[in-house]
Design a protein around this motif. Structure first.
Motif, PDB file in Angstrom:
ATOM      1  N   ALA A  44      51.196  45.787  34.737  1.00 15.77           N
ATOM      2  CA  ALA A  44      50.512  46.562  35.947  1.00 15.77           C
ATOM      3  C   ALA A  44      51.292  47.496  36.675  1.00 15.77           C
ATOM      4  CB  ALA A  44      49.565  45.565  36.676  1.00 15.77           C
ATOM      5  N   VAL A  45      52.530  46.911  36.831  1.00 16.67           N
ATOM      6  CA  VAL A  45      53.514  47.902  37.828  1.00 16.67           C
ATOM      7  C   VAL A  45      53.896  48.982  37.132  1.00 16.67           C
ATOM      8  CG1 VAL A  45      55.705  47.651  38.914  1.00 16.67           C
ATOM      9  CG2 VAL A  45      54.028  45.693  39.037  1.00 16.67           C
ATOM     10  N   LEU A  46      54.219  48.571  35.657  1.00 19.65           N
ATOM     11  CA  LEU A  46      54.795  49.783  34.928  1.00 19.65           C
ATOM     12  C   LEU A  46      53.517  50.717  34.407  1.00 19.65           C
ATOM     13  CD1 LEU A  46      56.340  47.670  32.015  1.00 19.65           C
ATOM     14  CD2 LEU A  46      57.549  48.841  33.998  1.00 19.65           C
ATOM     15  N   LEU A  47      52.299  50.363  34.322  1.00 19.53           N
ATOM     16  CA  LEU A  47      51.147  51.490  34.146  1.00 19.53           C
ATOM     17  C   LEU A  47      51.173  51.997  35.427  1.00 19.53           C
ATOM     18  CD1 LEU A  47      48.660  52.330  32.675  1.00 19.53           C
ATOM     19  CD2 LEU A  47      47.375  50.389  33.815  1.00 19.53           C
ATOM     20  N   GLY A  48      51.052  51.401  36.613  1.00 23.37           N
ATOM     21  CA  GLY A  48      50.954  52.233  38.043  1.00 23.37           C
ATOM     22  C   GLY A  48      51.946  53.358  38.154  1.00 23.37           C
ATOM     23  N   ASN A  49      53.002  52.973  37.499  1.00 24.72           N
ATOM     24  CA  ASN A  49      54.308  53.988  37.598  1.00 24.72           C
ATOM     25  C   ASN A  49      54.178  55.229  36.642  1.00 24.72           C
ATOM     26  OD1 ASN A  49      57.437  54.693  36.660  1.00 24.72           O
ATOM     27  ND2 ASN A  49      57.170  54.355  38.983  1.00 24.72           N
ATOM     28  N   PHE A  50      53.576  54.678  35.425  1.00 25.16           N
ATOM     29  CA  PHE A  50      53.588  55.580  34.382  1.00 25.16           C
ATOM     30  C   PHE A  50      52.692  56.697  34.542  1.00 25.16           C
ATOM     31  CE2 PHE A  50      52.218  56.532  30.096  1.00 25.16           C
ATOM     32  CZ  PHE A  50      53.158  57.234  29.459  1.00 25.16           C
ATOM     33  N   ALA A  51      51.623  56.143  35.171  1.00 28.31           N
ATOM     34  CA  ALA A  51      50.302  57.121  35.254  1.00 28.31           C
ATOM     35  C   ALA A  51      50.579  58.360  36.242  1.00 28.31           C
ATOM     36  CB  ALA A  51      49.144  56.509  35.960  1.00 28.31           C
ATOM     37  N   ARG A  52      50.077  59.370  35.964  1.00 27.16           N
ATOM     38  CA  ARG A  52      50.368  60.698  36.779  1.00 27.16           C
ATOM     39  C   ARG A  52      48.895  61.073  37.256  1.00 27.16           C
ATOM     40  NH1 ARG A  52      53.832  64.443  32.558  1.00 27.16           N
ATOM     41  NH2 ARG A  52      55.872  63.382  32.738  1.00 27.16           N
ATOM     42  N   VAL A  53      48.748  61.017  38.807  1.00 25.57           N
ATOM     43  CA  VAL A  53      47.783  61.240  39.536  1.00 25.57           C
ATOM     44  C   VAL A  53      48.039  62.520  40.297  1.00 25.57           C
ATOM     45  CG1 VAL A  53      46.520  59.061  39.265  1.00 25.57           C
ATOM     46  CG2 VAL A  53      48.163  59.597  41.253  1.00 25.57           C
ATOM     47  N   PRO A  54      46.999  63.435  40.599  1.00 22.73           N
ATOM     48  CA  PRO A  54      47.346  64.514  41.420  1.00 22.73           C
ATOM     49  C   PRO A  54      47.432  63.930  42.897  1.00 22.73           C
ATOM     50  CG  PRO A  54      45.143  64.684  40.150  1.00 22.73           C
ATOM     51  CD  PRO A  54      45.846  63.423  39.853  1.00 22.73           C
ATOM     52  N   HIS A  55      48.154  64.611  43.744  1.00 21.62           N
ATOM     53  CA  HIS A  55      48.545  64.380  45.089  1.00 21.62           C
ATOM     54  C   HIS A  55      47.197  64.703  45.896  1.00 21.62           C
ATOM     55  CE1 HIS A  55      52.444  62.815  44.075  1.00 21.62           C
ATOM     56  NE2 HIS A  55      52.790  64.017  43.653  1.00 21.62           N
ATOM     57  N   HIS A  56      46.565  65.746  45.619  1.00 21.52           N
ATOM     58  CA  HIS A  56      45.545  66.222  46.296  1.00 21.52           C
ATOM     59  C   HIS A  56      44.224  65.232  46.449  1.00 21.52           C
ATOM     60  CE1 HIS A  56      43.390  67.507  42.955  1.00 21.52           C
ATOM     61  NE2 HIS A  56      44.331  67.749  42.275  1.00 21.52           N
ATOM     62  N   ASN A  57      43.307  65.675  47.187  1.00 23.68           N
ATOM     63  CA  ASN A  57      42.122  64.815  47.534  1.00 23.68           C
ATOM     64  C   ASN A  57      40.873  65.313  46.732  1.00 23.68           C
ATOM     65  OD1 ASN A  57      41.383  67.361  48.832  1.00 23.68           O
ATOM     66  ND2 ASN A  57      41.062  66.447  50.822  1.00 23.68           N
ATOM     67  N   THR A 132      43.141  54.889  34.175  1.00 25.82           N
ATOM     68  CA  THR A 132      44.258  53.700  33.951  1.00 25.82           C
ATOM     69  C   THR A 132      43.337  52.592  33.480  1.00 25.82           C
ATOM     70  OG1 THR A 132      44.164  53.179  36.196  1.00 25.82           O
ATOM     71  CG2 THR A 132      45.692  54.807  35.458  1.00 25.82           C
ATOM     72  N   CYS A 133      44.106  51.952  32.618  1.00 31.52           N
ATOM     73  CA  CYS A 133      43.638  50.860  32.150  1.00 31.52           C
ATOM     74  C   CYS A 133      44.811  49.830  31.639  1.00 31.52           C
ATOM     75  CB  CYS A 133      42.600  50.838  31.106  1.00 31.52           C
ATOM     76  SG  CYS A 133      41.515  49.448  30.563  1.00 31.52           S
ATOM     77  N   ASN A 134      44.585  48.523  32.078  1.00 27.77           N
ATOM     78  CA  ASN A 134      45.405  47.560  31.433  1.00 27.77           C
ATOM     79  C   ASN A 134      44.454  46.619  30.881  1.00 27.77           C
ATOM     80  OD1 ASN A 134      47.233  45.398  31.034  1.00 27.77           O
ATOM     81  ND2 ASN A 134      47.739  45.084  33.025  1.00 27.77           N
TER      82      ASN A 134
END
Length: 260
Positions: A44-57, A132-134
């Motif tokens: 889960a930690v690796l997935l959260g780090n690997f994912a790229r999400v936009p910083h905006h809202n 994202t999905c684990n």
């Protein structure tokens, strides 16, 4: 059950007897865990780090197979956008909901207690920027050795969600050019690639995770883009988790603890 008052958050959260509160240290978050039901692990930690999400809202972010909400919580610290988390198991969804309350994130994270296969009943099709999905890693056959703990069996084995169903749901939710990020097992790599192609998710970034240098990979991180071009696939440098003495190597240590 007993009550715990988390004063710094100005909320009172009910904990079951088998639950505890752990730290997501890199993000200064707290999460409710249970050794008898579910505790997140390194994937889960690796997935959260690997994912790229936009910083905006302005983005729409969805975490499928959310478990106790750990990846959704991590993503909320990387974006100002809304995050929706989908989890089938009522006990895990309840743990996630209480963790969201514990961290004061109810305005940003919405917990959806539902089967991933029915996600489009709650989330509009073709509306999501990032998924994202684990997921459950292991197929189910007559000879499968499933965990006797039903909560863990559902999380780890494809009892309620197959790889094909996951990819169909992901592709249905994503906008054109939307991105999906998965963590899975290397032995299913070719199957994952074929299943993604079948729903027009073009693989774009892949990283293999090795427990130690010289050991076979035991995890796989993969990014896909809906209706992306078939070329441009990048195989990233391997990620090695532990040194020879069993200590986290610097890159993984930063993912877990931050830059402290």
């Amino acid at each position: 059950m007993h009550s715990i008052n988390v004063r710094k958050k100005s909320v009172s959260i009910e904990l079951r007897n088998d639950e505890r509160i752990d730290q997501l240290m890199q993000y200064n978050l707290e999460i409710i865990q249970s050794p008898s039901v579910f505790s997140f692990s390194l994937d889960a930690v690796l997935l959260g780090n690997f994912a790229r999400v936009p910083h905006h809202n302005r983005a729409h972010v969805v975490d499928l197979c959310s478990g106790n909400g750990v990846v959704a919580l991590m993503l909320s610290q990387q974006t100002q956008s809304q995050v929706q988390a989908v989890e089938l198991q009522d006990r895990l969804a309840d743990m996630a909901e209480r963790s969201i309350q514990l961290n004061g994130l109810t305005d940003q994270i919405q917990m959806i207690h539902a089967d991933v296969k029915q996600a489009t009943e709650y989330i509009r099709k073709d509306s999501v920027d990032v998924i994202t999905c684990n997921p459950p890693y292991f197929t189910v056959t007559e000879s499968s050795r499933k965990n006797p703990n039903s909560h863990l069996a559902i999380a780890r084995h494809e009892l309620h969600l197959t790889l094909e169903q996951l990819m169909q749901t992901s592709a249905g939710l994503l906008k054109t050019r939307g991105k999906a990020f998965f963590v899975h097992r290397p032995e299913r790599f070719l199957e994952i690639m074929e299943t993604m192609k079948a729903v027009d998710l073009a693989p774009k970034r892949i990283r293999f995770v090795h427990p130690k240098a010289g050991r076979e990979a035991n995890m796989l991180l993969i990014e896909g883009i809906k209706q992306g071009k078939p070329d441009g696939l990048k195989i990233l440098p391997p990620l090695v988790v532990f040194d020879d003495d069993g200590h986290y190597l610097p890159e993984v240590k930063r993912m877990i603890y931050g830059d402290k």
